[in-house]
Write a protein that holds these residues in place. Sequence first.
Motif, mmCIF file in Angstrom:
data_model
loop_
_atom_site.group_PDB
_atom_site.id
_atom_site.type_symbol
_atom_site.label_atom_id
_atom_site.label_comp_id
_atom_site.label_asym_id
_atom_site.label_seq_id
_atom_site.Cartn_x
_atom_site.Cartn_y
_atom_site.Cartn_z
ATOM 1 N N SER A 129 0.826 -1.208 0.000
ATOM 2 C CA SER A 129 0.000 0.000 0.000
ATOM 3 C C SER A 129 0.859 1.256 0.000
ATOM 4 O O SER A 129 1.995 1.245 0.454
ATOM 5 C CB SER A 129 -0.891 0.027 1.244
ATOM 6 N N ILE A 130 0.272 2.341 -0.487
ATOM 7 C CA ILE A 130 0.929 3.641 -0.403
ATOM 8 C C ILE A 130 0.331 4.377 0.785
ATOM 9 O O ILE A 130 -0.886 4.465 0.931
ATOM 10 C CB ILE A 130 0.739 4.466 -1.689
ATOM 11 N N CYS A 131 1.189 4.904 1.613
ATOM 12 C CA CYS A 131 0.800 5.653 2.798
ATOM 13 C C CYS A 131 0.862 7.143 2.422
ATOM 14 O O CYS A 131 1.928 7.654 2.119
ATOM 15 C CB CYS A 131 1.772 5.315 3.927
ATOM 16 N N TYR A 132 -0.290 7.830 2.410
ATOM 17 C CA TYR A 132 -0.366 9.209 1.946
ATOM 18 C C TYR A 132 -0.306 10.209 3.084
ATOM 19 O O TYR A 132 -0.822 9.970 4.164
ATOM 20 C CB TYR A 132 -1.686 9.445 1.192
ATOM 21 N N CYS A 133 0.295 11.374 2.796
ATOM 22 C CA CYS A 133 0.218 12.541 3.674
ATOM 23 C C CYS A 133 0.261 13.780 2.767
ATOM 24 O O CYS A 133 0.575 13.679 1.581
ATOM 25 C CB CYS A 133 1.333 12.553 4.710
ATOM 26 N N LEU A 134 -0.091 14.927 3.332
ATOM 27 C CA LEU A 134 -0.114 16.151 2.540
ATOM 28 C C LEU A 134 1.292 16.658 2.274
ATOM 29 O O LEU A 134 2.177 16.543 3.116
ATOM 30 C CB LEU A 134 -0.902 17.245 3.266
ATOM 31 N N ASN A 135 1.466 17.249 1.106
ATOM 32 C CA ASN A 135 2.710 17.923 0.752
ATOM 33 C C ASN A 135 2.556 19.381 1.195
ATOM 34 O O ASN A 135 2.106 20.233 0.435
ATOM 35 C CB ASN A 135 2.970 17.819 -0.743
ATOM 36 N N VAL A 136 2.897 19.655 2.427
ATOM 37 C CA VAL A 136 2.675 20.970 3.035
ATOM 38 C C VAL A 136 3.433 22.064 2.282
ATOM 39 O O VAL A 136 2.918 23.175 2.105
ATOM 40 C CB VAL A 136 3.067 20.944 4.530
ATOM 41 N N GLU A 137 4.629 21.758 1.798
ATOM 42 C CA GLU A 137 5.410 22.742 1.055
ATOM 43 C C GLU A 137 4.655 23.190 -0.195
ATOM 44 O O GLU A 137 4.669 24.366 -0.553
ATOM 45 C CB GLU A 137 6.786 22.180 0.661
ATOM 46 N N ARG A 138 4.010 22.244 -0.843
ATOM 47 C CA ARG A 138 3.245 22.559 -2.068
ATOM 48 C C ARG A 138 2.051 23.451 -1.742
ATOM 49 O O ARG A 138 1.754 24.396 -2.463
ATOM 50 C CB ARG A 138 2.777 21.252 -2.717
ATOM 51 N N PHE A 139 1.365 23.171 -0.643
ATOM 52 C CA PHE A 139 0.244 24.008 -0.234
ATOM 53 C C PHE A 139 0.720 25.428 0.084
ATOM 54 O O PHE A 139 0.052 26.403 -0.249
ATOM 55 C CB PHE A 139 -0.484 23.404 0.973
ATOM 56 N N LYS A 140 1.879 25.558 0.726
ATOM 57 C CA LYS A 140 2.423 26.880 1.047
ATOM 58 C C LYS A 140 2.756 27.644 -0.232
ATOM 59 O O LYS A 140 2.488 28.844 -0.331
ATOM 60 C CB LYS A 140 3.662 26.752 1.933
ATOM 61 N N ASP A 141 3.316 26.957 -1.219
ATOM 62 C CA ASP A 141 3.628 27.574 -2.504
ATOM 63 C C ASP A 141 2.350 28.074 -3.175
ATOM 64 O O ASP A 141 2.304 29.200 -3.672
ATOM 65 C CB ASP A 141 4.353 26.571 -3.414
ATOM 66 N N LEU A 142 1.311 27.257 -3.182
ATOM 67 C CA LEU A 142 0.044 27.666 -3.791
ATOM 68 C C LEU A 142 -0.595 28.818 -3.028
ATOM 69 O O LEU A 142 -1.175 29.725 -3.627
ATOM 70 C CB LEU A 142 -0.910 26.473 -3.873
ATOM 71 N N GLN A 143 -0.468 28.818 -1.708
ATOM 72 C CA GLN A 143 -0.991 29.914 -0.901
ATOM 73 C C GLN A 143 -0.294 31.225 -1.270
ATOM 74 O O GLN A 143 -0.943 32.265 -1.412
ATOM 75 C CB GLN A 143 -0.816 29.613 0.580
ATOM 76 N N GLU A 144 1.021 31.164 -1.458
ATOM 77 C CA GLU A 144 1.773 32.350 -1.865
ATOM 78 C C GLU A 144 1.317 32.842 -3.245
ATOM 79 O O GLU A 144 1.166 34.047 -3.463
ATOM 80 C CB GLU A 144 3.268 32.056 -1.879
ATOM 81 N N GLN A 145 1.093 31.906 -4.172
ATOM 82 C CA GLN A 145 0.617 32.280 -5.504
ATOM 83 C C GLN A 145 -0.748 32.952 -5.427
ATOM 84 O O GLN A 145 -0.997 33.959 -6.103
ATOM 85 C CB GLN A 145 0.532 31.053 -6.412
#
Length: 107
Positions: free
Chosen positions: A78-94
């Motif tokens: 199985s793949i164990c998922y978690c959020l890519n927080v860095e990516r969310f921060k980048d999108l928030q900045e955009q």
Amino acid sequence: MGVTKSQIFTEKQNDLAQFFKVLGHPARVAILEYISTQDSCICNDIVGEIGLSQATISQHLQVINKAGLLKGNYKGKSICYCLNVERFKDLQEQLNLFFNTTASNCC
């Protein structure tokens, strides 16, 4: 549906459009909300929580992952998922940049 001419748009425009595509489906929003409350989880955990089939959840995870919003590690088969927080921060900045530079002189 016609072919999108994504090459005529900037990388940032395509990036934000892909992000909004993820948020454009309530199941994906629910999946992101659930994952955000967990240290990590596998698809079957999400199936049990959201109530959609495993195949449907997998399809939604694929779209979310394509937007770079998830990180995953293999745990057995199985793949164990978690959020890519860095990516969310980048999108928030955009988004902040977009809204901070938008003129507010609407009629």
